[in-house]
Design an enzyme around this catalytic site. Structure first.
Site, mmCIF file in Angstrom:
data_model
loop_
_atom_site.group_PDB
_atom_site.id
_atom_site.type_symbol
_atom_site.label_atom_id
_atom_site.label_comp_id
_atom_site.label_asym_id
_atom_site.label_seq_id
_atom_site.Cartn_x
_atom_site.Cartn_y
_atom_site.Cartn_z
ATOM 1 N N ARG A 40 -19.797 -13.257 -11.206
ATOM 2 C CA ARG A 40 -18.677 -13.346 -10.258
ATOM 3 C C ARG A 40 -19.109 -13.309 -8.797
ATOM 4 N NH1 ARG A 40 -16.773 -10.133 -14.527
ATOM 5 N NH2 ARG A 40 -17.540 -8.251 -13.490
ATOM 6 N N SER A 41 -20.373 -13.029 -8.527
ATOM 7 C CA SER A 41 -20.832 -12.828 -7.146
ATOM 8 C C SER A 41 -21.384 -14.123 -6.551
ATOM 9 C CB SER A 41 -21.891 -11.725 -7.107
ATOM 10 O OG SER A 41 -21.395 -10.527 -7.660
ATOM 11 N N TYR A 153 -22.807 9.070 -20.741
ATOM 12 C CA TYR A 153 -23.117 7.626 -20.733
ATOM 13 C C TYR A 153 -23.640 7.189 -22.101
ATOM 14 C CZ TYR A 153 -22.856 7.990 -15.625
ATOM 15 O OH TYR A 153 -22.430 8.204 -14.336
ATOM 16 N N LYS A 160 -29.593 0.797 -23.812
ATOM 17 C CA LYS A 160 -30.911 0.721 -23.194
ATOM 18 C C LYS A 160 -32.018 1.139 -24.166
ATOM 19 C CE LYS A 160 -29.774 -0.924 -19.200
ATOM 20 N NZ LYS A 160 -30.250 -2.263 -18.769
ATOM 21 N N ILE A 188 -33.940 5.333 -8.792
ATOM 22 C CA ILE A 188 -34.024 4.252 -7.816
ATOM 23 C C ILE A 188 -32.766 4.271 -6.965
ATOM 24 C CG2 ILE A 188 -34.290 1.774 -7.474
ATOM 25 C CD1 ILE A 188 -36.665 3.026 -8.937
#
Length: 242
Positions: A40-41, A153, A160, A188
């Site tokens: 969408r970006s 999560y 992952k 990060i």
């Protein structure tokens, strides 16, 4: 710009923003032409392409919903048509969805698993014929949520952890023509992130600093150039998981 990847073509998923963008620009700085995937970006993807072009490399924005296998196939068909080859696939598109155990819905579960695990598999499947021709490489994005259990999560952690095993399976299935490795970033921070995140990451990491998108891009480059390495996950977290 150096020429380590001169003549090679990379496709980076989720390359319009954040870490994916940093990886795309880093590969261009090493001489690669880059297919800049976005969903969408669109404006951000065009900005990334414009910056790639300032490095005198070719960049093309390509849209696809990676939760749709037909659109994944179209993405790689367009890449082959526009560039004529593919040497590097970086599966960096991901989401990070929070929910406590009792509130996890089927929709949230599917959103996490479809984007973070299903999409990298079908991208690898679609890329495999092209990568076999060039003896290319796949870099998957896991993260330390695939190693550490985060109760808030759960779908993310499961997805992952799946990427880590997917990397091993693909490495065996695609050898010897294609190498497959993963990176598991953690701690990060990026421009625009809350300042308290960096403080928390510094507290948790023995190296006493947060990582940057450039640290991640450097690690991706290392995996691309390590020709005797396959099936491995490089943990890039400043020592947080120790």
């Amino acid at each position: 710009m150096n020429a380590l990847l001169q003549g090679r073509v990379a496709l980076v998923t989720g390359a319009a923003k954040r870490i994916g963008r940093a990886v795309a620009l880093h590969l261009a700085s090493e001489g690669a032409d880059v297919a800049v995937h976005y969903n969408r970006s669109a404006d951000e993807a065009r900005e990334t392409v414009a910056e790639i072009e300032t490095l005198r490399r070719k960049g093309i924005p390509l849209q696809a919903d990676l939760c749709n296998v037909a659109e994944i196939k179209r993405l790689f068909q367009q890449t082959a048509e526009r560039f004529g080859r593919l040497d590097i696939l970086v599966n960096s598109a991901a989401n990070f969805l929070h929910s406590e155990l009792q509130n996890i819905s089927e929709k949230l579960w599917d959103a996490a698993l479809d984007t973070n695990l299903k999409a990298p598999f079908f991208c690898a499947q679609a890329a495999a014929p092209l990568l076999k021709q060039t003896h290319g490489v796949i870099i998957n994005f896991a993260d330390i949520g695939g190693i550490l259990p985060w109760p808030g999560y759960i779908p993310h952690c499961v997805s992952k952890a799946g990427v880590i095993m997917l990397t091993k399976c693909l490495a065996k299935a695609l050898a010897p023509e294609v190498r497959v490795n993963a990176i598991a970033p953690g701690t990060i921070t990026m421009s625009g992130d809350p300042s308290e995140w960096e403080a928390d990451f510094i507290r948790r990491a023995p190296l006493l600093r947060a990582g940057t998108p450039n640290d991640v891009a450097d690690a991706v480059s290392f995996l691309i150039h390590s020709e005797f390495l396959t099936g491995q996950t490089l943990v890039l977290d400043g020592g947080r998981t120790l």
